[in-house]
Design a protein around this motif. Structure first.
Motif, PDB file in Angstrom:
ATOM      1  N   LEU A  18       0.852  -1.181   0.000  1.00  0.00           N
ATOM      2  CA  LEU A  18       0.000   0.000   0.000  1.00  0.00           C
ATOM      3  C   LEU A  18       0.888   1.231   0.000  1.00  0.00           C
ATOM      4  CD1 LEU A  18      -2.793  -0.681   2.682  1.00  0.00           C
ATOM      5  CD2 LEU A  18      -3.144  -0.438   0.221  1.00  0.00           C
ATOM      6  N   ARG A  19       0.331   2.332  -0.510  1.00  0.00           N
ATOM      7  CA  ARG A  19       1.016   3.608  -0.400  1.00  0.00           C
ATOM      8  C   ARG A  19       0.100   4.607   0.294  1.00  0.00           C
ATOM      9  NH1 ARG A  19       2.802   7.992  -4.984  1.00  0.00           N
ATOM     10  NH2 ARG A  19       0.549   8.416  -4.861  1.00  0.00           N
ATOM     11  N   LEU A  20       0.578   5.177   1.377  1.00  0.00           N
ATOM     12  CA  LEU A  20      -0.152   6.217   2.088  1.00  0.00           C
ATOM     13  C   LEU A  20       0.376   7.582   1.658  1.00  0.00           C
ATOM     14  CD1 LEU A  20      -0.215   4.774   5.732  1.00  0.00           C
ATOM     15  CD2 LEU A  20      -1.761   4.284   3.812  1.00  0.00           C
ATOM     16  N   SER A  21      -0.542   8.539   1.607  1.00  0.00           N
ATOM     17  CA  SER A  21      -0.172   9.909   1.269  1.00  0.00           C
ATOM     18  C   SER A  21      -0.671  10.846   2.363  1.00  0.00           C
ATOM     19  CB  SER A  21      -0.801  10.331  -0.062  1.00  0.00           C
ATOM     20  OG  SER A  21      -0.408   9.480  -1.108  1.00  0.00           O
ATOM     21  N   CYS A  22       0.061  11.927   2.562  1.00  0.00           N
ATOM     22  CA  CYS A  22      -0.348  12.951   3.524  1.00  0.00           C
ATOM     23  C   CYS A  22      -0.038  14.310   2.917  1.00  0.00           C
ATOM     24  CB  CYS A  22       0.380  12.786   4.847  1.00  0.00           C
ATOM     25  SG  CYS A  22       0.105  14.126   6.018  1.00  0.00           S
ATOM     26  N   VAL A  23      -1.053  15.140   2.850  1.00  0.00           N
ATOM     27  CA  VAL A  23      -0.883  16.489   2.317  1.00  0.00           C
ATOM     28  C   VAL A  23      -1.051  17.492   3.443  1.00  0.00           C
ATOM     29  CG1 VAL A  23      -1.751  18.201   0.708  1.00  0.00           C
ATOM     30  CG2 VAL A  23      -1.706  15.785   0.054  1.00  0.00           C
ATOM     31  N   ALA A  24      -0.082  18.366   3.564  1.00  0.00           N
ATOM     32  CA  ALA A  24      -0.120  19.415   4.573  1.00  0.00           C
ATOM     33  C   ALA A  24      -0.583  20.720   3.952  1.00  0.00           C
ATOM     34  CB  ALA A  24       1.265  19.610   5.185  1.00  0.00           C
ATOM     35  N   SER A  25      -1.352  21.468   4.716  1.00  0.00           N
ATOM     36  CA  SER A  25      -1.783  22.791   4.283  1.00  0.00           C
ATOM     37  C   SER A  25      -1.679  23.743   5.465  1.00  0.00           C
ATOM     38  CB  SER A  25      -3.212  22.750   3.737  1.00  0.00           C
ATOM     39  OG  SER A  25      -4.110  22.302   4.726  1.00  0.00           O
ATOM     40  N   GLY A  26      -1.833  25.017   5.161  1.00  0.00           N
ATOM     41  CA  GLY A  26      -1.692  26.029   6.207  1.00  0.00           C
ATOM     42  C   GLY A  26      -0.287  26.600   6.161  1.00  0.00           C
ATOM     43  N   ASP A  27       0.296  26.844   7.305  1.00  0.00           N
ATOM     44  CA  ASP A  27       1.615  27.460   7.382  1.00  0.00           C
ATOM     45  C   ASP A  27       2.684  26.374   7.344  1.00  0.00           C
ATOM     46  OD1 ASP A  27       2.877  30.207   9.436  1.00  0.00           O
ATOM     47  OD2 ASP A  27       3.648  29.229   7.632  1.00  0.00           O
ATOM     48  N   ILE A  28       3.053  25.945   6.149  1.00  0.00           N
ATOM     49  CA  ILE A  28       3.955  24.811   5.983  1.00  0.00           C
ATOM     50  C   ILE A  28       5.398  25.221   5.763  1.00  0.00           C
ATOM     51  CG2 ILE A  28       2.093  23.388   5.037  1.00  0.00           C
ATOM     52  CD1 ILE A  28       3.388  23.809   2.269  1.00  0.00           C
ATOM     53  N   SER A  29       5.667  26.503   5.801  1.00  0.00           N
ATOM     54  CA  SER A  29       6.970  26.997   5.379  1.00  0.00           C
ATOM     55  C   SER A  29       8.140  26.468   6.199  1.00  0.00           C
ATOM     56  CB  SER A  29       6.978  28.524   5.427  1.00  0.00           C
ATOM     57  OG  SER A  29       6.699  28.964   6.749  1.00  0.00           O
ATOM     58  N   ALA A  30       7.932  26.186   7.480  1.00  0.00           N
ATOM     59  CA  ALA A  30       9.073  25.809   8.315  1.00  0.00           C
ATOM     60  C   ALA A  30       8.904  24.424   8.939  1.00  0.00           C
ATOM     61  CB  ALA A  30       9.271  26.843   9.407  1.00  0.00           C
ATOM     62  N   ILE A  31       8.161  23.568   8.268  1.00  0.00           N
ATOM     63  CA  ILE A  31       8.039  22.199   8.767  1.00  0.00           C
ATOM     64  C   ILE A  31       9.400  21.523   8.632  1.00  0.00           C
ATOM     65  CG2 ILE A  31       7.046  19.928   8.358  1.00  0.00           C
ATOM     66  CD1 ILE A  31       4.480  21.280   7.471  1.00  0.00           C
ATOM     67  N   ASN A  32       9.965  21.050   9.726  1.00  0.00           N
ATOM     68  CA  ASN A  32      11.289  20.426   9.656  1.00  0.00           C
ATOM     69  C   ASN A  32      11.244  18.918   9.853  1.00  0.00           C
ATOM     70  OD1 ASN A  32      10.601  20.604  12.372  1.00  0.00           O
ATOM     71  ND2 ASN A  32      12.726  20.790  13.012  1.00  0.00           N
ATOM     72  N   ARG A  33      10.133  18.393  10.293  1.00  0.00           N
ATOM     73  CA  ARG A  33       9.972  16.950  10.418  1.00  0.00           C
ATOM     74  C   ARG A  33       8.593  16.577   9.896  1.00  0.00           C
ATOM     75  NH1 ARG A  33      12.677  14.453  15.851  1.00  0.00           N
ATOM     76  NH2 ARG A  33      14.595  15.671  15.803  1.00  0.00           N
TER      77      ARG A  33
END
Length: 114
Positions: A18-33
């Motif tokens: 299987l392949r899982l996907s996760c999409v982030a939204s909002g203030d994503i500019s400094a996500i480090n992990r």
């Protein structure tokens, strides 16, 4: 704030993929992990795989050699799962860390059963 939405869960037979996907939204500019945890019924949440600073990766011993975490652009992380086992059955939660704050998705269920 960061919002995370997972997709790709489902039911699969042992040995499947299987392949899982996760999409982030909002203030994503400094996500480090960014990565994945899982929680099986009656068990504590555990780390599956994460990407740190878009380069290094950390895997749980139980999934090494079977799962691969990857990140595309700044807002999408994948978990490629091969050779699935019944003990991989769990709710898989997307995780992101930004300036020390942790964010979680609602999770997607993966069931491995014959």
């Amino acid at each position: 704030q960061v919002q995370l939405v997972e997709s790709g869960g489902g039911s699969v037979q042992p040995g499947g993929s299987l392949r899982l996907s996760c999409v982030a939204s909002g203030d994503i500019s400094a996500i480090n992990r960014m990565g994945w945890y899982r929680q099986a019924p009656g068990k504590e949440r555990e780390l599956v795989a994460i990407i740190i600073s878009s380069s290094s990766t950390v895997y749980a011993d139980s999934v090494k050699g079977r799962f691969t975490v990857s990140r595309e652009n700044k807002n999408t992380v994948y978990l490629h799962m091969n050779s699935l086992k019944p003990e991989d059955t769990a709710v898989y939660l997307c995780y992101a860390n930004r300036f020390g704050a942790s964010y979680w998705g609602k999770g997607t269920l993966v069931t491995v059963s014959s």
